[in-house]
Design a protein around this motif. Structure first.
Motif, PDB file in Angstrom:
ATOM      1  N   LYS A 113      -0.793   0.203 -40.939  1.00  0.00           N
ATOM      2  CA  LYS A 113      -0.075   1.457 -40.726  1.00  0.00           C
ATOM      3  C   LYS A 113      -0.749   2.344 -39.685  1.00  0.00           C
ATOM      4  CE  LYS A 113       3.367   1.153 -43.634  1.00  0.00           C
ATOM      5  NZ  LYS A 113       4.785   1.287 -43.185  1.00  0.00           N
ATOM      6  N   MET A 114      -2.050   2.143 -39.501  1.00  0.00           N
ATOM      7  CA  MET A 114      -2.855   3.026 -38.650  1.00  0.00           C
ATOM      8  C   MET A 114      -3.789   2.135 -37.827  1.00  0.00           C
ATOM      9  SD  MET A 114      -4.971   6.275 -40.178  1.00  0.00           S
ATOM     10  CE  MET A 114      -5.635   7.570 -39.122  1.00  0.00           C
ATOM     11  N   PRO A 115      -3.251   1.488 -36.801  1.00  0.00           N
ATOM     12  CA  PRO A 115      -4.040   0.474 -36.076  1.00  0.00           C
ATOM     13  C   PRO A 115      -5.351   0.992 -35.510  1.00  0.00           C
ATOM     14  CG  PRO A 115      -1.720   0.339 -35.468  1.00  0.00           C
ATOM     15  CD  PRO A 115      -1.864   1.571 -36.303  1.00  0.00           C
ATOM     16  N   GLU A 116      -5.429   2.285 -35.230  1.00  0.00           N
ATOM     17  CA  GLU A 116      -6.677   2.816 -34.673  1.00  0.00           C
ATOM     18  C   GLU A 116      -7.753   3.013 -35.743  1.00  0.00           C
ATOM     19  OE1 GLU A 116      -4.264   6.646 -35.485  1.00  0.00           O
ATOM     20  OE2 GLU A 116      -3.943   4.486 -35.340  1.00  0.00           O
ATOM     21  N   ALA A 117      -7.403   2.846 -36.997  1.00  0.00           N
ATOM     22  CA  ALA A 117      -8.377   3.025 -38.072  1.00  0.00           C
ATOM     23  C   ALA A 117      -9.457   1.950 -38.009  1.00  0.00           C
ATOM     24  CB  ALA A 117      -7.680   2.979 -39.424  1.00  0.00           C
ATOM     25  N   ILE A 118     -10.639   2.331 -38.435  1.00  0.00           N
ATOM     26  CA  ILE A 118     -11.762   1.411 -38.569  1.00  0.00           C
ATOM     27  C   ILE A 118     -11.959   1.122 -40.057  1.00  0.00           C
ATOM     28  CG2 ILE A 118     -14.261   1.155 -38.298  1.00  0.00           C
ATOM     29  CD1 ILE A 118     -12.976   1.101 -35.626  1.00  0.00           C
ATOM     30  N   ILE A 119     -12.143  -0.145 -40.391  1.00  0.00           N
ATOM     31  CA  ILE A 119     -12.450  -0.534 -41.761  1.00  0.00           C
ATOM     32  C   ILE A 119     -13.931  -0.898 -41.824  1.00  0.00           C
ATOM     33  CG2 ILE A 119     -11.875  -2.042 -43.688  1.00  0.00           C
ATOM     34  CD1 ILE A 119      -9.510  -0.325 -42.700  1.00  0.00           C
ATOM     35  N   SER A 120     -14.654  -0.224 -42.704  1.00  0.00           N
ATOM     36  CA  SER A 120     -16.091  -0.454 -42.839  1.00  0.00           C
ATOM     37  C   SER A 120     -16.399  -0.954 -44.241  1.00  0.00           C
ATOM     38  CB  SER A 120     -16.860   0.848 -42.572  1.00  0.00           C
ATOM     39  OG  SER A 120     -18.221   0.708 -42.909  1.00  0.00           O
ATOM     40  N   ARG A 121     -17.124  -2.068 -44.295  1.00  0.00           N
ATOM     41  CA  ARG A 121     -17.592  -2.580 -45.581  1.00  0.00           C
ATOM     42  C   ARG A 121     -19.073  -2.232 -45.668  1.00  0.00           C
ATOM     43  NH1 ARG A 121     -15.041  -8.509 -46.582  1.00  0.00           N
ATOM     44  NH2 ARG A 121     -15.997  -8.088 -48.596  1.00  0.00           N
ATOM     45  N   ASP A 122     -19.360  -1.186 -46.415  1.00  0.00           N
ATOM     46  CA  ASP A 122     -20.705  -0.600 -46.423  1.00  0.00           C
ATOM     47  C   ASP A 122     -21.472  -1.080 -47.646  1.00  0.00           C
ATOM     48  OD1 ASP A 122     -22.728   1.241 -45.439  1.00  0.00           O
ATOM     49  OD2 ASP A 122     -22.240   2.440 -47.201  1.00  0.00           O
ATOM     50  N   GLU A 123     -22.312  -2.073 -47.472  1.00  0.00           N
ATOM     51  CA  GLU A 123     -23.139  -2.573 -48.566  1.00  0.00           C
ATOM     52  C   GLU A 123     -22.296  -2.909 -49.793  1.00  0.00           C
ATOM     53  OE1 GLU A 123     -27.452  -0.799 -48.069  1.00  0.00           O
ATOM     54  OE2 GLU A 123     -26.040   0.826 -48.432  1.00  0.00           O
ATOM     55  N   ASP A 124     -21.180  -3.609 -49.550  1.00  0.00           N
ATOM     56  CA  ASP A 124     -20.277  -3.906 -50.668  1.00  0.00           C
ATOM     57  C   ASP A 124     -20.783  -5.053 -51.542  1.00  0.00           C
ATOM     58  OD1 ASP A 124     -19.766  -6.054 -48.997  1.00  0.00           O
ATOM     59  OD2 ASP A 124     -17.651  -5.595 -48.681  1.00  0.00           O
ATOM     60  N   THR A 160     -17.051   0.506 -50.463  1.00  0.00           N
ATOM     61  CA  THR A 160     -18.388   0.221 -50.986  1.00  0.00           C
ATOM     62  C   THR A 160     -18.383  -0.917 -51.995  1.00  0.00           C
ATOM     63  OG1 THR A 160     -18.134   1.888 -52.716  1.00  0.00           O
ATOM     64  CG2 THR A 160     -19.139   2.597 -50.649  1.00  0.00           C
ATOM     65  N   GLN A 161     -17.211  -1.451 -52.284  1.00  0.00           N
ATOM     66  CA  GLN A 161     -17.107  -2.587 -53.197  1.00  0.00           C
ATOM     67  C   GLN A 161     -16.162  -3.611 -52.577  1.00  0.00           C
ATOM     68  OE1 GLN A 161     -18.653  -2.301 -56.920  1.00  0.00           O
ATOM     69  NE2 GLN A 161     -19.791  -1.472 -55.187  1.00  0.00           N
ATOM     70  N   ALA A 162     -16.238  -4.828 -53.089  1.00  0.00           N
ATOM     71  CA  ALA A 162     -15.349  -5.895 -52.646  1.00  0.00           C
ATOM     72  C   ALA A 162     -14.305  -6.168 -53.729  1.00  0.00           C
ATOM     73  CB  ALA A 162     -16.151  -7.158 -52.354  1.00  0.00           C
ATOM     74  N   PHE A 168     -23.572  -4.675 -53.249  1.00  0.00           N
ATOM     75  CA  PHE A 168     -24.269  -4.035 -54.359  1.00  0.00           C
ATOM     76  C   PHE A 168     -23.302  -3.761 -55.512  1.00  0.00           C
ATOM     77  CE2 PHE A 168     -27.386  -2.274 -51.117  1.00  0.00           C
ATOM     78  CZ  PHE A 168     -28.449  -3.054 -51.563  1.00  0.00           C
ATOM     79  N   ALA A 169     -23.811  -3.881 -56.729  1.00  0.00           N
ATOM     80  CA  ALA A 169     -23.021  -3.477 -57.897  1.00  0.00           C
ATOM     81  C   ALA A 169     -22.835  -1.960 -57.869  1.00  0.00           C
ATOM     82  CB  ALA A 169     -23.723  -3.894 -59.175  1.00  0.00           C
ATOM     83  N   ALA A 170     -21.697  -1.509 -58.413  1.00  0.00           N
ATOM     84  CA  ALA A 170     -21.393  -0.078 -58.382  1.00  0.00           C
ATOM     85  C   ALA A 170     -22.497   0.745 -59.033  1.00  0.00           C
ATOM     86  CB  ALA A 170     -20.048   0.182 -59.068  1.00  0.00           C
ATOM     87  N   GLU A 171     -23.095   0.233 -60.112  1.00  0.00           N
ATOM     88  CA  GLU A 171     -24.106   1.023 -60.826  1.00  0.00           C
ATOM     89  C   GLU A 171     -25.335   1.312 -59.961  1.00  0.00           C
ATOM     90  OE1 GLU A 171     -26.472  -2.459 -63.270  1.00  0.00           O
ATOM     91  OE2 GLU A 171     -24.514  -1.818 -63.991  1.00  0.00           O
ATOM     92  N   ASP A 172     -25.555   0.437 -58.955  1.00  0.00           N
ATOM     93  CA  ASP A 172     -26.710   0.614 -58.069  1.00  0.00           C
ATOM     94  C   ASP A 172     -26.388   1.456 -56.846  1.00  0.00           C
ATOM     95  OD1 ASP A 172     -28.348  -0.958 -59.722  1.00  0.00           O
ATOM     96  OD2 ASP A 172     -27.558  -2.788 -58.813  1.00  0.00           O
ATOM     97  N   HIS A 173     -25.116   1.788 -56.660  1.00  0.00           N
ATOM     98  CA  HIS A 173     -24.721   2.644 -55.543  1.00  0.00           C
ATOM     99  C   HIS A 173     -24.942   4.104 -55.928  1.00  0.00           C
ATOM    100  CE1 HIS A 173     -23.008   0.579 -52.106  1.00  0.00           C
ATOM    101  NE2 HIS A 173     -22.440  -0.300 -52.905  1.00  0.00           N
ATOM    102  N   TYR A 223     -12.162   2.537 -58.996  1.00  0.00           N
ATOM    103  CA  TYR A 223     -12.191   2.199 -57.586  1.00  0.00           C
ATOM    104  C   TYR A 223     -12.608   3.454 -56.824  1.00  0.00           C
ATOM    105  CZ  TYR A 223      -9.258  -1.876 -58.803  1.00  0.00           C
ATOM    106  OH  TYR A 223      -8.756  -3.035 -59.339  1.00  0.00           O
ATOM    107  N   GLY A 224     -13.192   3.253 -55.646  1.00  0.00           N
ATOM    108  CA  GLY A 224     -13.585   4.412 -54.851  1.00  0.00           C
ATOM    109  C   GLY A 224     -13.733   4.060 -53.392  1.00  0.00           C
ATOM    110  N   VAL A 225     -13.289   4.973 -52.526  1.00  0.00           N
ATOM    111  CA  VAL A 225     -13.409   4.788 -51.079  1.00  0.00           C
ATOM    112  C   VAL A 225     -13.844   6.102 -50.448  1.00  0.00           C
ATOM    113  CG1 VAL A 225     -11.655   2.975 -51.005  1.00  0.00           C
ATOM    114  CG2 VAL A 225     -10.971   5.365 -50.644  1.00  0.00           C
ATOM    115  N   LEU A 226     -14.384   5.996 -49.237  1.00  0.00           N
ATOM    116  CA  LEU A 226     -14.675   7.172 -48.427  1.00  0.00           C
ATOM    117  C   LEU A 226     -13.757   7.175 -47.218  1.00  0.00           C
ATOM    118  CD1 LEU A 226     -17.803   5.997 -49.345  1.00  0.00           C
ATOM    119  CD2 LEU A 226     -18.349   8.213 -48.391  1.00  0.00           C
ATOM    120  N   VAL A 227     -13.271   8.356 -46.883  1.00  0.00           N
ATOM    121  CA  VAL A 227     -12.591   8.589 -45.616  1.00  0.00           C
ATOM    122  C   VAL A 227     -13.572   9.373 -44.750  1.00  0.00           C
ATOM    123  CG1 VAL A 227     -10.641   9.710 -44.472  1.00  0.00           C
ATOM    124  CG2 VAL A 227     -10.307   8.556 -46.679  1.00  0.00           C
ATOM    125  N   GLU A 228     -14.013   8.765 -43.667  1.00  0.00           N
ATOM    126  CA  GLU A 228     -15.045   9.344 -42.787  1.00  0.00           C
ATOM    127  C   GLU A 228     -14.432   9.519 -41.405  1.00  0.00           C
ATOM    128  OE1 GLU A 228     -18.528  10.974 -42.198  1.00  0.00           O
ATOM    129  OE2 GLU A 228     -18.859   9.420 -43.723  1.00  0.00           O
TER     130      GLU A 228
END
Length: 297
Positions: A136-147, A120-122, A149-154, A163-168
């Motif tokens: 390490k995990m070629p089948e993984a998908i990397i998603s940049r979700d509205e990165d 969610t951030q760059a 936006f400033a963190a305070e607005d997320h 730092y923060g990430v989601l595993v979906e």
């Protein structure tokens, strides 16, 4: 290295009917060596137990939409999930000056998305993490979700941490467990923890300069009439084809009268969260993404 990740939090069960994260946190509580490494400590958190006991995504409002800085500071927002957000902010944050250096938020989806690392951030840390996980995990998908936006607005919980990430991970029906999905979530989480250890100790391997990723553009709704009633469904050619290209003119919806609606954009897009059950209350059919490259400096 100046930028040390000393405190990690792994959070499961932000949504009460997404079971994988809850049970992975339970697994790590029983086997704490799986969740930590020598250069950092890890806190394991079950975010929304009351929603889980009720077998619902949430009791009053979506917990993963309560973490804007302004909302956390608003005492009038006091329903169960809004109150939980404030408790979690005190425990893991406070947002903007967090004691948690990295927050890993675990989710599963009814959509056929595989294992996705959502950023969610760059920034350089995220770019290196994405490159490492994809290597390490070629089948993984990397998603940049509205990165952009400033963190305070997320509003997402993962933005509590420095730092923060989601595993979906999916597909998994609500309120059930699937071994393959739980194992995928565990594998991706282990790669993230391994990355942090290597990052902290300045031992990262050579990483690919370019990593394919997807950036969120916008969401589209199911077809509805002027009364707000659904008149169609996701086209069978699109169903279960998350991250597969949709080209201009491709069918995306089938109406109940048998006719089809075609994608009217002017460039190829990549759908995700296709027919996500949790989004039906908003009549959302899918999110559309563009393909991008993450480039290491």
């Amino acid at each position: 290295m100046a930028d040390q990740i000393q405190q990690v939090a792994i959070v499961g069960g932000v949504h009460g009917n997404e079971f994988s994260g809850i049970y992975l946190v339970k697994q790590y509580q029983a086997n704490p060596e799986q969740a930590s490494r020598s250069s950092f400590t890890t806190q394991l958190v079950w975010a929304n137990p009351e929603a889980h006991y009720a077998n619902k995504r949430y009791l009053h409002s979506d917990l993963n939409r309560q973490f804007k800085t302004a909302d956390l500071a608003n005492p009038q927002l006091a329903n169960y999930e809004q109150s939980r957000a404030k408790v979690l902010n005190a425990q893991l944050g406070p947002k903007g000056n967090a004691k948690t250096d990295l927050l890993i938020d675990l989710h599963n989806t009814t959509s056929n998305m595989g294992a996705c690392l959502i950023l969610t951030q760059a920034g350089p840390f995220y770019n290196k993490l994405a490159a490492y996980v994809k290597m390490k995990m070629p089948e993984a998908i990397i998603s940049r979700d509205e990165d952009h936006f400033a963190a305070e607005d997320h509003a997402l919980m993962c933005t509590l941490g420095r730092y923060g990430v989601l595993v979906e991970v999916g597909p998994q029906p609500q309120s059930v467990l699937r071994q393959d999905v739980l194992e995928l979530m565990h594998r991706m989480t282990q790669h993230i923890l391994d990355f942090v250890q290597l990052y902290n100790t300045n031992n990262l391997p050579a990483l690919p300069k370019h990593t394919e990723a997807f950036r969120y553009l916008h969401s589209i709704k199911l077809p509805m009439n002027d009364k707000g009633e659904r008149i169609g469904m996701v086209h069978k050619n699109v169903q279960d084809n998350d991250y597969q290209p949709i080209n201009p003119g491709d069918p995306i919806f089938t109406l109940f009268d048998g006719s089809e609606i075609y994608y009217d954009g002017d460039s190829t897009v990549y759908p995700t969260f296709i027919n996500e059950a949790a989004y039906y209350d908003n009549n959302l059919a899918m999110s559309l993404n563009e393909k991008v490259l993450i480039t290491l400096e």
